[in-house]
Design a protein around this motif. Sequence first.
Motif, PDB file in Angstrom:
ATOM      1  N   ALA A   1       0.838  -1.191   0.000  1.00 57.23           N
ATOM      2  CA  ALA A   1       0.000   0.000   0.000  1.00 57.23           C
ATOM      3  C   ALA A   1       0.880   1.250   0.000  1.00 57.23           C
ATOM      4  O   ALA A   1       1.908   1.291   0.663  1.00 57.23           O
ATOM      5  N   GLU A   2       0.463   2.239  -0.775  1.00 58.40           N
ATOM      6  CA  GLU A   2       1.209   3.489  -0.901  1.00 58.40           C
ATOM      7  C   GLU A   2       0.234   4.651  -0.772  1.00 58.40           C
ATOM      8  O   GLU A   2      -0.974   4.475  -0.879  1.00 58.40           O
ATOM      9  N   GLY A   3       0.738   5.838  -0.632  1.00 55.02           N
ATOM     10  CA  GLY A   3      -0.104   7.022  -0.524  1.00 55.02           C
ATOM     11  C   GLY A   3      -0.520   7.603  -1.857  1.00 55.02           C
ATOM     12  O   GLY A   3      -1.328   8.524  -1.909  1.00 55.02           O
ATOM     13  N   VAL A   4       0.046   7.080  -2.940  1.00 54.41           N
ATOM     14  CA  VAL A   4      -0.271   7.568  -4.280  1.00 54.41           C
ATOM     15  C   VAL A   4      -0.499   6.382  -5.215  1.00 54.41           C
ATOM     16  O   VAL A   4       0.055   5.304  -4.999  1.00 54.41           O
ATOM     17  N   PRO A   5      -1.288   6.558  -6.270  1.00 53.39           N
ATOM     18  CA  PRO A   5      -1.505   5.470  -7.222  1.00 53.39           C
ATOM     19  C   PRO A   5      -0.355   5.349  -8.220  1.00 53.39           C
ATOM     20  O   PRO A   5       0.411   6.292  -8.414  1.00 53.39           O
ATOM     21  N   TYR A   6      -0.266   4.187  -8.827  1.00 54.24           N
ATOM     22  CA  TYR A   6       0.687   3.946  -9.918  1.00 54.24           C
ATOM     23  C   TYR A   6      -0.116   3.448 -11.114  1.00 54.24           C
ATOM     24  O   TYR A   6      -0.953   2.549 -10.973  1.00 54.24           O
ATOM     25  N   VAL A   7       0.129   4.026 -12.288  1.00 55.74           N
ATOM     26  CA  VAL A   7      -0.482   3.519 -13.526  1.00 55.74           C
ATOM     27  C   VAL A   7       0.575   3.557 -14.623  1.00 55.74           C
ATOM     28  O   VAL A   7       1.118   4.612 -14.951  1.00 55.74           O
ATOM     29  N   ASN A   8       0.866   2.390 -15.169  1.00 55.70           N
ATOM     30  CA  ASN A   8       1.825   2.200 -16.242  1.00 55.70           C
ATOM     31  C   ASN A   8       1.259   2.800 -17.545  1.00 55.70           C
ATOM     32  O   ASN A   8       0.062   2.665 -17.801  1.00 55.70           O
ATOM     33  N   PRO A   9       2.083   3.420 -18.384  1.00 56.01           N
ATOM     34  CA  PRO A   9       1.583   3.923 -19.676  1.00 56.01           C
ATOM     35  C   PRO A   9       0.940   2.835 -20.532  1.00 56.01           C
ATOM     36  O   PRO A   9       0.100   3.122 -21.380  1.00 56.01           O
ATOM     37  N   LEU A  10       1.299   1.562 -20.313  1.00 58.47           N
ATOM     38  CA  LEU A  10       0.689   0.465 -21.068  1.00 58.47           C
ATOM     39  C   LEU A  10      -0.811   0.346 -20.812  1.00 58.47           C
ATOM     40  O   LEU A  10      -1.540  -0.212 -21.622  1.00 58.47           O
ATOM     41  N   ALA A  11      -1.290   0.859 -19.687  1.00 57.83           N
ATOM     42  CA  ALA A  11      -2.717   0.817 -19.393  1.00 57.83           C
ATOM     43  C   ALA A  11      -3.490   1.827 -20.230  1.00 57.83           C
ATOM     44  O   ALA A  11      -4.683   1.658 -20.468  1.00 57.83           O
ATOM     45  N   GLY A  12      -2.825   2.845 -20.692  1.00 57.22           N
ATOM     46  CA  GLY A  12      -3.486   3.901 -21.450  1.00 57.22           C
ATOM     47  C   GLY A  12      -3.242   3.786 -22.941  1.00 57.22           C
ATOM     48  O   GLY A  12      -3.614   2.792 -23.578  1.00 57.22           O
ATOM     49  N   SER A  13      -2.564   4.761 -23.471  1.00 56.73           N
ATOM     50  CA  SER A  13      -2.409   4.880 -24.924  1.00 56.73           C
ATOM     51  C   SER A  13      -1.558   3.775 -25.545  1.00 56.73           C
ATOM     52  O   SER A  13      -1.640   3.542 -26.746  1.00 56.73           O
ATOM     53  N   TRP A  14      -0.750   3.088 -24.767  1.00 56.85           N
ATOM     54  CA  TRP A  14       0.105   2.043 -25.336  1.00 56.85           C
ATOM     55  C   TRP A  14      -0.538   0.662 -25.291  1.00 56.85           C
ATOM     56  O   TRP A  14       0.066  -0.328 -25.691  1.00 56.85           O
ATOM     57  N   TRP A  15      -1.756   0.554 -24.775  1.00 55.25           N
ATOM     58  CA  TRP A  15      -2.432  -0.733 -24.617  1.00 55.25           C
ATOM     59  C   TRP A  15      -2.429  -1.541 -25.912  1.00 55.25           C
ATOM     60  O   TRP A  15      -2.090  -2.722 -25.924  1.00 55.25           O
TER      61      TRP A  15
END
Length: 188
Positions: free
Chosen positions: A37-51
Amino acid sequence: GWTLLAKFSDGSAEGAAARWYAGNSNVSNTDLLDRDAEGVPYVNPLAGSWWSDAGFDEVRVELWNGTTLDRTITFDATGATNGNWFAAARITGVAGWTDLTPSQTYNVFGLTDPSDIRDFYISHNHGGCEADVGWLALPRNDSCDQWHDPARGRILYSGASTRIDWTASGSTLSSQARFASTMVILAR
């Protein structure tokens, strides 16, 4: 192996779907590349435009309580987009719930709900605030008291082996409702 696409933690999960679609949150922070658990989220670019370039065949959602893996849902991602992989028809495996199946009846199973107030939402039915039944929700801007204050920005899920009525009585969350410390999304 599995690639970490996203990690949302208790208290910092608000707006998870928007972050998912944007596909670029805190990618330079290598401390986030675990299941803690962290205080901020993580989202890889592969989840967005690189999917579309990644060619994923499988996506797995994991719900963690501390160091304990409590629930998983695995999806067939073959031919999926970053917006339609999270669907009942794509379920290939579930651990922790016995009634979360592709043939189950859902009124919402999606990255957002039609009212745009809950993300990663899996709901069996809406019966008004005191009679909503489901498995998973990341509440954002909800008008129901039991969702708004205690659950906003958190990862709420059924701690039973089946879907639950989210409300115990009045505006109190059910004792079977749980808050995950972390929701991790992986793909391969």
